[in-house]
Design a protein around this motif. Structure first.
Motif, short mmCIF file in Angstrom:
data_model
loop_
_atom_site.label_atom_id
_atom_site.label_comp_id
_atom_site.label_asym_id
_atom_site.label_seq_id
_atom_site.Cartn_x
_atom_site.Cartn_y
_atom_site.Cartn_z
N ARG A 12 -5.47 12.04 -11.63
CA ARG A 12 -4.68 11.80 -12.85
C ARG A 12 -4.38 10.32 -13.01
O ARG A 12 -4.42 9.79 -14.12
N LEU A 13 -4.07 9.65 -11.90
CA LEU A 13 -3.73 8.23 -11.94
C LEU A 13 -4.92 7.39 -12.41
O LEU A 13 -4.77 6.48 -13.21
N LEU A 14 -6.11 7.70 -11.90
CA LEU A 14 -7.31 6.95 -12.27
C LEU A 14 -8.01 7.51 -13.50
O LEU A 14 -8.97 6.93 -13.98
N LEU A 60 -5.92 9.24 0.40
CA LEU A 60 -5.72 10.32 1.37
C LEU A 60 -5.13 9.77 2.66
O LEU A 60 -4.20 10.36 3.23
N LEU A 61 -5.65 8.63 3.12
CA LEU A 61 -5.10 8.02 4.34
C LEU A 61 -3.66 7.58 4.14
O LEU A 61 -2.81 7.78 5.01
N GLY A 114 4.64 8.11 -5.04
CA GLY A 114 5.20 6.85 -5.52
C GLY A 114 4.47 5.64 -4.95
O GLY A 114 4.24 4.65 -5.64
N VAL A 115 4.08 5.72 -3.68
CA VAL A 115 3.34 4.62 -3.04
C VAL A 115 2.00 4.43 -3.72
O VAL A 115 1.57 3.30 -3.98
N LEU A 116 1.32 5.53 -4.01
CA LEU A 116 0.03 5.41 -4.70
C LEU A 116 0.22 4.75 -6.07
O LEU A 116 -0.53 3.83 -6.43
N ALA A 117 1.20 5.19 -6.81
CA ALA A 117 1.46 4.61 -8.13
C ALA A 117 1.86 3.14 -8.01
O ALA A 117 1.39 2.29 -8.78
N ILE A 175 -4.50 -2.31 -0.44
CA ILE A 175 -3.13 -2.34 -0.96
C ILE A 175 -2.45 -0.99 -0.71
O ILE A 175 -1.31 -0.93 -0.25
N LEU A 176 -3.14 0.10 -1.01
CA LEU A 176 -2.57 1.43 -0.80
C LEU A 176 -2.21 1.65 0.67
O LEU A 176 -1.14 2.17 0.99
#
Length: 180
Positions: free
Chosen positions: A33-35, A58-59, A110-113, A146-147
């Motif tokens: 959804r984010l991408l 995923l990591l 939240g971290v992914l976003a 970054i992620l």
């Protein structure tokens, strides 16, 4: 043989597996959804850039969800230390486990976003997500890093937060001694 420890160990294996499965499913679908991509199509078509970002997400989520598992295991160990389980204890542990997983997955999402937003701010004039969809591996590697860095650096705070949800027993002040 201690059958209680065997049962607790097996329940930890089951819980860890369930959290992993849920986390993988959420990270895979959440990043989709984010991408604004179809991860199944990306993988089928061999989009390496999208694969790198999906793997990093995923990591990252795994690093953060690991804290939910650890905090829940701490609660299990405290609950069963020196006593046989009571039904009320099992209900309480289930509530803690659900809180830990929920908080971890919310923080992970939240971290992914945050990672994607941070990268967007660092590269003005570049549509990062479109580049990933087009297969820009260089850009995907930086976004993946970054992620992962955000996950690694937020994990200790998440662990402290989750441990705060556990009602640790209060130790009497007489149990602490000043170092000599």
């Amino acid at each position: 043989m201690n059958l209680l420890l065997v049962a607790v160990g097996l329940s930890k294996v089951l819980f860890g597996g369930l959290v992993a499965a849920l986390g993988i499913w959420l990270a895979f679908r959440g990043l989709n959804r984010l991408l604004d991509t179809d991860p199944t199509r990306d993988l089928r078509e061999g989009n390496v850039a999208a694969g790198v970002v999906h793997a990093a997400s995923l990591l990252a989520l795994g690093l953060l969800a690991q804290n939910a598992v650890n905090a829940t295991f701490d609660a299990v160990d405290l609950t069963f230390r020196g006593s046989l389980p009571r039904p009320g204890m099992l209900v309480q542990l289930t509530v803690f486990a659900l809180m830990h997983v929920g908080v971890s997955l919310l923080v992970g999402t939240g971290v992914l976003a945050l990672g994607v937003l941070l990268f967007d701010k660092m590269t003005p004039g570049v549509d990062e997500l479109a580049e990933v969809r087009r297969g820009n591996v260089a850009l995907a590697l930086v976004l993946a890093a970054i992620l992962l860095v955000i996950a690694l650096l937020t994990a200790p705070g998440l662990q402290a937060t989750l441990n705060g949800l556990i009602p640790f027993p209060e130790l009497p002040p007489s149990t602490f001694r000043a170092p000599t």
